[in-house]
Enzyme design. Structure first.
Site, PDB file in Angstrom:
ATOM      1  N   PHE A   1       0.836  -1.196   0.000  1.00  0.00           N
ATOM      2  CA  PHE A   1       0.000   0.000   0.000  1.00  0.00           C
ATOM      3  C   PHE A   1       0.880   1.258   0.000  1.00  0.00           C
ATOM      4  O   PHE A   1       0.713   2.156  -0.823  1.00  0.00           O
ATOM      5  CB  PHE A   1      -0.931  -0.023   1.212  1.00  0.00           C
ATOM      6  CG  PHE A   1      -1.887   1.128   1.269  1.00  0.00           C
ATOM      7  CD1 PHE A   1      -2.893   1.247   0.315  1.00  0.00           C
ATOM      8  CD2 PHE A   1      -1.802   2.078   2.266  1.00  0.00           C
ATOM      9  CE1 PHE A   1      -3.785   2.305   0.363  1.00  0.00           C
ATOM     10  CE2 PHE A   1      -2.689   3.138   2.321  1.00  0.00           C
ATOM     11  CZ  PHE A   1      -3.687   3.251   1.367  1.00  0.00           C
TER      12      PHE A   1
ATOM     13  N   ASP B   1       2.515   1.672  -3.334  1.00  0.00           N
ATOM     14  CA  ASP B   1       1.601   2.175  -4.359  1.00  0.00           C
ATOM     15  C   ASP B   1       1.362   3.674  -4.197  1.00  0.00           C
ATOM     16  O   ASP B   1       1.206   4.391  -5.183  1.00  0.00           O
ATOM     17  CB  ASP B   1       0.273   1.409  -4.313  1.00  0.00           C
ATOM     18  CG  ASP B   1       0.428  -0.009  -4.853  1.00  0.00           C
ATOM     19  OD1 ASP B   1       1.380  -0.255  -5.615  1.00  0.00           O
ATOM     20  OD2 ASP B   1      -0.402  -0.867  -4.509  1.00  0.00           O
TER      21      ASP B   1
ATOM     22  N   GLU C   1     -11.660 -11.619 -11.144  1.00  0.00           N
ATOM     23  CA  GLU C   1     -10.934 -12.741 -10.533  1.00  0.00           C
ATOM     24  C   GLU C   1     -10.218 -12.256  -9.276  1.00  0.00           C
ATOM     25  O   GLU C   1      -9.844 -11.093  -9.209  1.00  0.00           O
ATOM     26  CB  GLU C   1      -9.849 -13.263 -11.496  1.00  0.00           C
ATOM     27  CG  GLU C   1     -10.361 -13.878 -12.759  1.00  0.00           C
ATOM     28  CD  GLU C   1      -9.212 -14.204 -13.724  1.00  0.00           C
ATOM     29  OE1 GLU C   1      -8.038 -14.141 -13.328  1.00  0.00           O
ATOM     30  OE2 GLU C   1      -9.520 -14.502 -14.883  1.00  0.00           O
TER      31      GLU C   1
ATOM     32  N   LYS D   1      -7.105 -11.442  -7.042  1.00  0.00           N
ATOM     33  CA  LYS D   1      -5.707 -11.148  -7.356  1.00  0.00           C
ATOM     34  C   LYS D   1      -4.848 -11.861  -6.325  1.00  0.00           C
ATOM     35  O   LYS D   1      -4.884 -11.547  -5.141  1.00  0.00           O
ATOM     36  CB  LYS D   1      -5.454  -9.645  -7.312  1.00  0.00           C
ATOM     37  CG  LYS D   1      -4.027  -9.278  -7.682  1.00  0.00           C
ATOM     38  CD  LYS D   1      -3.894  -7.779  -7.806  1.00  0.00           C
ATOM     39  CE  LYS D   1      -2.507  -7.338  -8.249  1.00  0.00           C
ATOM     40  NZ  LYS D   1      -1.391  -8.126  -7.840  1.00  0.00           N
TER      41      LYS D   1
ATOM     42  N   ASP E   1      -1.696 -12.949  -4.279  1.00  0.00           N
ATOM     43  CA  ASP E   1      -0.491 -12.250  -3.864  1.00  0.00           C
ATOM     44  C   ASP E   1       0.685 -13.219  -3.913  1.00  0.00           C
ATOM     45  O   ASP E   1       1.103 -13.772  -2.909  1.00  0.00           O
ATOM     46  CB  ASP E   1      -0.685 -11.701  -2.450  1.00  0.00           C
ATOM     47  CG  ASP E   1       0.355 -10.656  -2.123  1.00  0.00           C
ATOM     48  OD1 ASP E   1       1.066 -10.225  -3.046  1.00  0.00           O
ATOM     49  OD2 ASP E   1       0.461 -10.272  -0.949  1.00  0.00           O
TER      50      ASP E   1
ATOM     51  N   GLU F   1       0.310 -17.715 -11.136  1.00  0.00           N
ATOM     52  CA  GLU F   1       0.963 -17.180  -9.949  1.00  0.00           C
ATOM     53  C   GLU F   1       1.421 -18.317  -9.043  1.00  0.00           C
ATOM     54  O   GLU F   1       0.663 -19.236  -8.741  1.00  0.00           O
ATOM     55  CB  GLU F   1      -0.090 -16.322  -9.224  1.00  0.00           C
ATOM     56  CG  GLU F   1       0.450 -15.242  -8.394  1.00  0.00           C
ATOM     57  CD  GLU F   1       0.858 -13.982  -9.159  1.00  0.00           C
ATOM     58  OE1 GLU F   1       0.825 -13.966 -10.410  1.00  0.00           O
ATOM     59  OE2 GLU F   1       1.241 -13.024  -8.481  1.00  0.00           O
TER      60      GLU F   1
ATOM     61  N   TYR G   1      -3.914 -18.446 -14.715  1.00  0.00           N
ATOM     62  CA  TYR G   1      -4.964 -17.529 -15.150  1.00  0.00           C
ATOM     63  C   TYR G   1      -4.874 -17.141 -16.617  1.00  0.00           C
ATOM     64  O   TYR G   1      -5.668 -16.363 -17.101  1.00  0.00           O
ATOM     65  CB  TYR G   1      -5.026 -16.273 -14.276  1.00  0.00           C
ATOM     66  CG  TYR G   1      -3.709 -15.572 -14.046  1.00  0.00           C
ATOM     67  CD1 TYR G   1      -3.041 -14.942 -15.079  1.00  0.00           C
ATOM     68  CD2 TYR G   1      -3.150 -15.535 -12.777  1.00  0.00           C
ATOM     69  CE1 TYR G   1      -1.840 -14.303 -14.859  1.00  0.00           C
ATOM     70  CE2 TYR G   1      -1.941 -14.901 -12.545  1.00  0.00           C
ATOM     71  CZ  TYR G   1      -1.290 -14.293 -13.594  1.00  0.00           C
ATOM     72  OH  TYR G   1      -0.107 -13.670 -13.379  1.00  0.00           O
TER      73      TYR G   1
ATOM     74  N   LYS H   1     -11.046  -7.856 -15.748  1.00  0.00           N
ATOM     75  CA  LYS H   1     -10.526  -8.016 -17.107  1.00  0.00           C
ATOM     76  C   LYS H   1     -11.662  -7.984 -18.121  1.00  0.00           C
ATOM     77  O   LYS H   1     -12.768  -8.420 -17.815  1.00  0.00           O
ATOM     78  CB  LYS H   1      -9.846  -9.385 -17.270  1.00  0.00           C
ATOM     79  CG  LYS H   1      -8.768  -9.677 -16.268  1.00  0.00           C
ATOM     80  CD  LYS H   1      -8.255 -11.108 -16.436  1.00  0.00           C
ATOM     81  CE  LYS H   1      -7.164 -11.362 -15.412  1.00  0.00           C
ATOM     82  NZ  LYS H   1      -6.642 -12.721 -15.464  1.00  0.00           N
TER      83      LYS H   1
ATOM     84  N   LYS I   1      -7.099  -2.978  -5.699  1.00  0.00           N
ATOM     85  CA  LYS I   1      -6.452  -3.534  -4.505  1.00  0.00           C
ATOM     86  C   LYS I   1      -7.233  -3.165  -3.249  1.00  0.00           C
ATOM     87  O   LYS I   1      -7.659  -2.022  -3.083  1.00  0.00           O
ATOM     88  CB  LYS I   1      -5.024  -3.019  -4.403  1.00  0.00           C
ATOM     89  CG  LYS I   1      -4.206  -3.347  -5.653  1.00  0.00           C
ATOM     90  CD  LYS I   1      -3.041  -4.246  -5.360  1.00  0.00           C
ATOM     91  CE  LYS I   1      -1.803  -3.471  -5.122  1.00  0.00           C
ATOM     92  NZ  LYS I   1      -0.601  -4.205  -4.938  1.00  0.00           N
TER      93      LYS I   1
ATOM     94  N   CYS J   1      24.952  -6.210  24.371  1.00  0.00           N
ATOM     95  CA  CYS J   1      23.848  -7.136  24.601  1.00  0.00           C
ATOM     96  C   CYS J   1      23.057  -6.705  25.840  1.00  0.00           C
ATOM     97  O   CYS J   1      23.655  -6.466  26.888  1.00  0.00           O
ATOM     98  CB  CYS J   1      24.393  -8.551  24.785  1.00  0.00           C
ATOM     99  SG  CYS J   1      23.117  -9.726  25.281  1.00  0.00           S
TER     100      CYS J   1
ATOM    101  N   CYS K   1      23.742  -9.636  28.704  1.00  0.00           N
ATOM    102  CA  CYS K   1      25.041  -9.968  29.306  1.00  0.00           C
ATOM    103  C   CYS K   1      26.067  -8.861  29.147  1.00  0.00           C
ATOM    104  O   CYS K   1      27.150  -8.938  29.704  1.00  0.00           O
ATOM    105  CB  CYS K   1      25.576 -11.279  28.726  1.00  0.00           C
ATOM    106  SG  CYS K   1      26.171 -11.089  27.039  1.00  0.00           S
TER     107      CYS K   1
ATOM    108  N   CYS L   1      24.918 -11.308  19.610  1.00  0.00           N
ATOM    109  CA  CYS L   1      25.715 -11.378  20.827  1.00  0.00           C
ATOM    110  C   CYS L   1      26.540 -12.652  20.684  1.00  0.00           C
ATOM    111  O   CYS L   1      25.993 -13.737  20.523  1.00  0.00           O
ATOM    112  CB  CYS L   1      24.790 -11.467  22.034  1.00  0.00           C
ATOM    113  SG  CYS L   1      25.652 -11.969  23.524  1.00  0.00           S
TER     114      CYS L   1
ATOM    115  N   CYS M   1      25.735 -16.261  27.286  1.00  0.00           N
ATOM    116  CA  CYS M   1      24.745 -15.217  27.559  1.00  0.00           C
ATOM    117  C   CYS M   1      23.453 -15.896  28.045  1.00  0.00           C
ATOM    118  O   CYS M   1      22.944 -16.807  27.373  1.00  0.00           O
ATOM    119  CB  CYS M   1      24.528 -14.426  26.281  1.00  0.00           C
ATOM    120  SG  CYS M   1      23.179 -13.264  26.347  1.00  0.00           S
TER     121      CYS M   1
END
Ligand code: IVH
Length: 667
Positions: A36, A39, A110, A112, A114, A166, A218, A278, A302, A396, A399, A414, A419
């Site tokens: 997001f 974009d 359809e 989408k 990811d 995909e 697809y 589409k 989206k 750290c 320790c 560390c 530790c």
């Protein structure tokens, strides 16, 4: 030359930023901002570009190509899609298309997915090659990895053609794989898409096979099909898993389908980050054509990520088993997408600096396609006046040892192996179900034993005193006896469990099994040189170096000796019947199913008899076990001259008592 104007400067800055995010997303599969937020950057860029007539070009589509793969040109460019987050903008898209077509148009909606785009070419009906999008013109040849994806047919009833779709990972597989990575001391992936992208680009197909990649098709390029609806039907008939498609003639109908998909998304096994709208008629698509990197006949709508605003109360540091120090955001609890979130990982120091997160800041928390919520940015206008930049501690928190950055890693570590939190995590890992499986020796008990100085290392576990244990709060004589019995029983655990339990970086259960299969004893592994380790089937360079380093530390060799003295099992049992088993010392691959036994059970049986089972077929495989409905492995095994064994023979092998170490499980 006159100095650049303000918008011009912003434009250049945005271009640089976008290029940097593209690199992280496409080449490294490690994005640092949400889709997001990305974009938004691109939209701002386009807005500036179009309102000011600077001599700039549109930002190109992301490029996923990396050096280590062969490049192959796409028969037809692989374009990207224009994105929108707004209903009005979507409406404009529909109007534009109808205007260009000169009348009403039928659309198909359809989900989408990811994931990562993939183009698979079939030649003479067989999978010929599989390419990533790359720069849209040429892609990386990832055929070897794609061959391991069970959902992708290797032979189809289409002589020549290209299927696009995909690659993705199911949410539960993503969570399980990430848990495994963390267990092996590797950095977890931020989301399923990145893990899928990283898996496609693995150099070892055997590793890729373990990632449980999945596929949704697809598109078909180069087939005479007139609508997208028919494309989906055809793909299904050819044996590909496909998306659902919903036909719609009016904008309101399109919108209803999108709303439905948005509600449905949580019920799907794969992450969807929107819907693709589409034009259904493929001839009309050709008329509409494309504009720079995206077609005019489709758009991605989206879903906006679920977002919450809360306060970053503190940044705590968690020391892991391998010493990696991970910053964790402590947040004022807030409800996000149905769960109450009070903390979130901040990955590493660089990430905090990049986002300039400061304690006291009001921050944005987002959950989009991702399963894990992420802190994505700061509400600058609400920053307290006294907020100071966060400085990652040099030492750290537990320790005090100096933290170091290993070359090539973003994480800080560390290096003090004593530790306390590292010790605690290591002991927890050692006793865990996946390793030595010592019941009732969980994190709380380990904490208690460490606090009292009763346990500091693995060997201490085996020297605990019953009377002392019985006195501990919440223990009593009975629990003390049970705990000691469980500890004593763990001495007989197979050596791969012990090796895994030692917590060597990058050595998970699977690697431990591979190592023992090859060397049979921990002593032999400890004595192996780096070169030999690297040549062991399934062990890469990084893993080999890690094992070598571990066993070339005097303290670890001493540990090995002590564990041996205490009576733990360091060598594989040379139980008499094993070498007699038909499975002993051989490498198997499986295709098809067996009515008398599930695959997992079969695998366990073979491994129990001293054989190995491989996901992919290679020349290293000795025998292919062929069940009902075999796949393409059968033809390839014949080609390689690999021994082929059918279900009946397999059954007789398993029932052959003289060859089998245990009474077997076939009814
Ligand atoms: S059609 C010209 N359909 O999203 C490109 N793409 O952001 C036509 N994607 O490149 C692509 N689900 O990798 C199409 N149902 C779907 C999709 C889909 C996911 C991906 C694809 C595309 C990217 C664009």
């Amino acid at each position: 030359m006159p100095p650049p104007s303000e918008p011009e400067e912003e434009l250049h800055r945005l271009a640089r930023e976008i290029a940097e995010h593209d690199h992280r997303y496409h080449r490294e599969a490690r994005p640092t901002i949400s889709d997001f937020a990305y974009d938004q950057l691109r939209m701002r860029y386009e807005e500036l570009r179009q309102t000011n007539l600077f001599p700039t070009s549109a930002v190109k589509v992301g490029d996923d190509r990396v050096d280590r793969f062969r490049k192959v040109a796409h028969g037809e460019p692989m374009l990207s899609l224009n994105n929108t987050y707004g209903r009005d903008e979507l409406h404009h898209f529909v109007e534009r298309v109808e205007q260009a077509a000169g009348g009403p148009v039928e659309f198909i909606v359809e989900p989408k997915i990811d994931g990562v785009a993939l183009a698979i070419t079939y030649h003479n009906g067989s999978l010929f090659h599989a390419l990533t999008r790359g720069n849209g013109i040429e892609g990386d040849d990832v055929t070897a990895n794609v061959q391991t994806v069970a959902e992708i047919p290797k032979k189809i009833f289409l002589q020549e053609g290209e299927v696009r779709g995909e690659i993705y990972l199911a949410e539960q597989d993503f969570l399980a794989l990430n848990a495994e990575r963390e267990e092996a001391g590797d950095e977890p992936y931020a989301n399923a898409r990145n893990l899928a992208a990283g898996s496609l680009k693995l150099l070892d197909p055997r590793q890729a096979a373990r990632r449980r990649l999945r596929f949704l098709a697809y598109d078909i390029v180069g087939a005479a099909v007139s609508t997208q609806w028919d494309v989906l039907q055809t793909l299904r008939r050819l044996g590909f898993p496909t998306n659902d498609g919903f036909l719609a003639k009016f904008f309101d109908e399109i919108w209803r389908h999108i709303e439905f998909l948005n509600v449905e998304r949580t019920r799907r096994a794969f992450g969807t980050d929107g819907a693709v709208v589409k034009v259904n008629d493929r001839t009309l698509r050709t008329t509409l054509g494309a504009q720079s990197s995206a077609p005019r006949w489709a758009i991605a709508y989206k879903f906006a990520p679920k977002r919450a605003t809360t306060v970053l109360e503190n940044i705590q540091l968690r020391v892991g088993r391998t010493g990696i120090v991970t910053p964790v955001a402590v947040l004022t609890p807030v409800s996000l997408a149905g769960s109450l979130i009070g903390s979130a990982t901040l990955h590493n120091g660089d990430d905090i600096a990049r986002k300039d997160l400061r304690i006291g800041d009001t921050v944005f928390l987002e959950k989009a396609g991702e399963v894990i919520p992420a802190v994505v940015g700061v509400a600058m206008e609400r920053r307290p006046v006294d907020a100071v930049p966060y400085v990652f501690p040099a030492n750290c928190p537990a320790c005090g040892a100096r933290l170091v950055r290993i070359e090539g890693e973003v994480a800080r570590r560390c290096l003090n192996s004593n530790c306390p939190p590292q010790l605690a995590r290591r002991l927890e890992h050692f006793a865990a179900k996946t390793a030595m499986d010592i019941a009732t020796l969980g994190p709380a008990r380990i904490g208690q034993l460490m606090e009292r100085g009763l346990v500091r290392n693995f060997t201490d576990i085996y020297s605990l005193d019953e009377a002392v244990l019985a006195q501990l709060p919440g223990m009593g004589p009975r629990s003390a006896k049970n705990l000691l019995a469980a500890i004593a029983a763990s001495k007989g655990q197979p050596p791969w469990r012990l090796l895994h339990g030692l917590g060597i970086p990058h050595v998970g259960a699977q690697t431990a099994k591979l190592l023992l299969h090859h060397w049979h004893t921990l002593h032999a592994i400890a004595a192996a040189d780096e070169e030999a380790l690297r040549h062991c089937d399934g062990i890469g360079e990084i893993v080999a170096a890690s094992i070598f380093r571990f066993f070339h530390d005097a303290a670890n060799l001493c540990l090995l000796k002590n564990l041996s003295t205490l009576g733990l099992t360091l060598a594989e049992a040379q139980s008499a019947p094993q070498p007699m088993s038909r499975f002993f010392g051989k490498s198997f691959a499986i295709t098809g199913s067996f009515e008398f036994m599930g695959r997992d059970e079969l695998r366990r049986h073979i491994e129990g008899c001293g054989g190995v089972v491989r996901e992919a077929l290679s020349k290293q495989v000795n025998v292919l076990l062929v069940g009902d409905g075999p796949g393409s492995k059968l033809a390839r095994a014949e080609e390689f001259g690999i021994e082929i064994v059918d279900a009946a023979t397999l059954r007789s092998w398993m029932q052959d008592k003289t060859h089998s170490p245990q009474s077997n499980t076939i009814p």
